[in-house]
Design a protein around this motif. Structure first.
Motif, PDB file in Angstrom:
ATOM      1  N   ILE A  63     -37.969  41.650 -26.743  1.00 36.56           N
ATOM      2  CA  ILE A  63     -36.818  40.752 -27.352  1.00 36.56           C
ATOM      3  C   ILE A  63     -36.374  39.915 -26.449  1.00 36.56           C
ATOM      4  N   ASP A  64     -36.582  40.542 -25.114  1.00 32.45           N
ATOM      5  CA  ASP A  64     -35.992  39.793 -23.798  1.00 32.45           C
ATOM      6  C   ASP A  64     -34.454  39.516 -23.621  1.00 32.45           C
ATOM      7  N   GLY A  65     -33.793  40.715 -24.152  1.00 32.10           N
ATOM      8  CA  GLY A  65     -32.382  40.705 -23.899  1.00 32.10           C
ATOM      9  C   GLY A  65     -31.508  40.309 -25.226  1.00 32.10           C
ATOM     10  N   ALA A  66     -30.066  40.306 -24.821  1.00 39.14           N
ATOM     11  CA  ALA A  66     -29.221  40.162 -26.017  1.00 39.14           C
ATOM     12  C   ALA A  66     -29.176  38.965 -26.700  1.00 39.14           C
ATOM     13  N   ALA A  67     -29.463  37.774 -25.860  1.00 36.93           N
ATOM     14  CA  ALA A  67     -29.390  36.417 -26.639  1.00 36.93           C
ATOM     15  C   ALA A  67     -30.527  36.294 -27.627  1.00 36.93           C
ATOM     16  N   ARG A  68     -31.611  36.741 -27.146  1.00 36.15           N
ATOM     17  CA  ARG A  68     -32.741  36.467 -28.285  1.00 36.15           C
ATOM     18  C   ARG A  68     -32.613  37.663 -29.311  1.00 36.15           C
ATOM     19  N   TYR A  69     -32.235  38.795 -29.281  1.00 36.64           N
ATOM     20  CA  TYR A  69     -31.467  39.739 -30.041  1.00 36.64           C
ATOM     21  C   TYR A  69     -30.707  39.002 -31.077  1.00 36.64           C
ATOM     22  N   ASN A  70     -29.739  38.233 -30.704  1.00 38.42           N
ATOM     23  CA  ASN A  70     -28.912  37.690 -31.338  1.00 38.42           C
ATOM     24  C   ASN A  70     -29.302  36.627 -32.389  1.00 38.42           C
ATOM     25  N   GLU A  71     -30.353  35.752 -31.777  1.00 32.54           N
ATOM     26  CA  GLU A  71     -31.034  34.833 -32.483  1.00 32.54           C
ATOM     27  C   GLU A  71     -31.735  35.296 -33.541  1.00 32.54           C
ATOM     28  N   ILE A  72     -32.351  36.314 -33.209  1.00 32.35           N
ATOM     29  CA  ILE A  72     -33.188  37.070 -34.333  1.00 32.35           C
ATOM     30  C   ILE A  72     -32.291  37.654 -35.478  1.00 32.35           C
ATOM     31  N   LYS A  73     -31.192  38.046 -35.001  1.00 29.27           N
ATOM     32  CA  LYS A  73     -30.374  38.868 -35.809  1.00 29.27           C
ATOM     33  C   LYS A  73     -29.759  37.886 -36.828  1.00 29.27           C
ATOM     34  N   ASP A  74     -29.473  36.637 -36.161  1.00 29.21           N
ATOM     35  CA  ASP A  74     -28.972  35.526 -37.328  1.00 29.21           C
ATOM     36  C   ASP A  74     -29.983  34.953 -38.175  1.00 29.21           C
ATOM     37  N   ALA A  75     -31.060  35.198 -37.931  1.00 30.30           N
ATOM     38  CA  ALA A  75     -32.315  34.344 -38.714  1.00 30.30           C
ATOM     39  C   ALA A  75     -33.091  35.481 -39.414  1.00 30.30           C
ATOM     40  N   TRP A  76     -32.602  36.810 -39.331  1.00 34.60           N
ATOM     41  CA  TRP A  76     -33.141  37.890 -39.864  1.00 34.60           C
ATOM     42  C   TRP A  76     -33.865  37.630 -41.288  1.00 34.60           C
ATOM     43  N   ASP A  77     -32.708  37.361 -42.152  1.00 37.51           N
ATOM     44  CA  ASP A  77     -33.166  37.252 -43.528  1.00 37.51           C
ATOM     45  C   ASP A  77     -33.641  35.975 -44.007  1.00 37.51           C
ATOM     46  N   ASP A  78     -33.962  34.914 -43.346  1.00 41.80           N
ATOM     47  CA  ASP A  78     -34.212  33.817 -43.617  1.00 41.80           C
ATOM     48  C   ASP A  78     -35.685  33.390 -42.983  1.00 41.80           C
ATOM     49  N   GLU A  79     -36.780  33.451 -43.667  1.00 40.17           N
ATOM     50  CA  GLU A  79     -37.952  33.155 -43.209  1.00 40.17           C
ATOM     51  C   GLU A  79     -38.076  31.893 -42.644  1.00 40.17           C
ATOM     52  N   GLU A  80     -37.511  30.677 -43.150  1.00 40.53           N
ATOM     53  CA  GLU A  80     -37.518  29.536 -42.574  1.00 40.53           C
ATOM     54  C   GLU A  80     -36.977  29.601 -41.120  1.00 40.53           C
ATOM     55  N   LYS A  81     -35.519  30.286 -40.864  1.00 42.00           N
ATOM     56  CA  LYS A  81     -35.082  30.258 -39.678  1.00 42.00           C
ATOM     57  C   LYS A  81     -35.971  31.030 -38.724  1.00 42.00           C
ATOM     58  N   MET A  82     -36.653  32.027 -39.053  1.00 41.94           N
ATOM     59  CA  MET A  82     -37.442  33.107 -38.506  1.00 41.94           C
ATOM     60  C   MET A  82     -38.654  32.243 -37.843  1.00 41.94           C
ATOM     61  N   ALA A  83     -39.081  31.383 -38.766  1.00 39.95           N
ATOM     62  CA  ALA A  83     -40.231  30.447 -38.174  1.00 39.95           C
ATOM     63  C   ALA A  83     -39.932  29.582 -37.083  1.00 39.95           C
ATOM     64  N   GLU A  84     -38.797  28.964 -37.474  1.00 39.90           N
ATOM     65  CA  GLU A  84     -37.901  27.727 -36.620  1.00 39.90           C
ATOM     66  C   GLU A  84     -37.885  28.195 -35.257  1.00 39.90           C
ATOM     67  N   ILE A  85     -37.579  29.641 -35.066  1.00 40.38           N
ATOM     68  CA  ILE A  85     -36.939  30.165 -33.656  1.00 40.38           C
ATOM     69  C   ILE A  85     -38.409  30.784 -33.195  1.00 40.38           C
ATOM     70  N   GLU A  86     -39.641  30.714 -34.082  1.00 41.17           N
ATOM     71  CA  GLU A  86     -40.641  31.275 -33.490  1.00 41.17           C
ATOM     72  C   GLU A  86     -40.743  32.819 -33.274  1.00 41.17           C
ATOM     73  N   VAL A  87     -40.246  33.438 -34.002  1.00 44.17           N
ATOM     74  CA  VAL A  87     -40.098  35.123 -33.960  1.00 44.17           C
ATOM     75  C   VAL A  87     -41.624  35.791 -34.067  1.00 44.17           C
ATOM     76  N   THR A  88     -41.994  36.293 -32.878  1.00 45.10           N
ATOM     77  CA  THR A  88     -43.385  37.107 -33.074  1.00 45.10           C
ATOM     78  C   THR A  88     -43.461  38.390 -33.721  1.00 45.10           C
TER      79      THR A  88
END
Length: 171
Positions: A65-90
């Protein structure tokens, strides 16, 4: 914030032990009973703090995840597939995030289980003493203040010992 809510929920009285015990309202509470209750609460708090440090480290030091900032990005987008794709979660990041979430979920269970175990252990506190002190805390602000003071003293002692231990280790 969720961690604080979970801890507050646990400490406010998640555990409602009821025994067929006598009416203890009229009984005096001894200093020893207050000290045992405070020590049990401090032990639970110390365990929670230790586990919380593990959680923070798990997030900050996560190589995927490479740190807290990326963790927070993923957390904010977690239940939204569009947002997950937008921030390119692997898929790797999803797996790492799920592991962190699993640890968080187990944390409240571990804290609860520890507290229940300490309460049930007559050598540590005992159910009757827990019920007696817990009831008194709810009914008598002076008792609550005494227990809070004892817990604060135990926490301070723990902090001082921890700082001394860290200083000794660095020498």
């Amino acid at each position: 914030m969720k961690k604080v809510f979970v801890l507050a929920f646990l400490l406010v009285g998640l555990i409602g032990f009821h025994t067929q015990a006598q009416d203890e309202a009229a009984e005096e509470i001894t200093d020893e009973e207050l000290a045992k209750f405070a020590a049990m609460e401090d032990s639970v708090m110390a365990f929670y703090e230790q586990k919380n440090e593990e959680l923070v480290s798990m997030i900050k030091d996560n190589e995927v995840i490479d740190g807290a900032a990326r963790y927070n990005e993923i957390k904010d987008a977690w239940d939204d597939e569009e947002k997950m794709a937008e921030i390119e979660v692997t898929d790797e990041e999803k797996g790492a995030y799920e592991a962190i979430m699993e640890f968080m979920g187990s944390l409240s269970n571990e804290v609860r289980d520890l507290k229940i175990g300490l309460i049930k252990n007559d050598d540590v506190l005992g159910v009757a003493t827990y019920n007696k002190v817990n009831k008194a805390i709810k009914e008598n602000p002076e008792i609550k203040e005494k227990v809070d003071t004892l817990i604060a003293e135990l926490k301070e002692k723990r902090s001082t010992e921890s700082a001394e231990g860290e200083a000794d280790a660095s020498e």
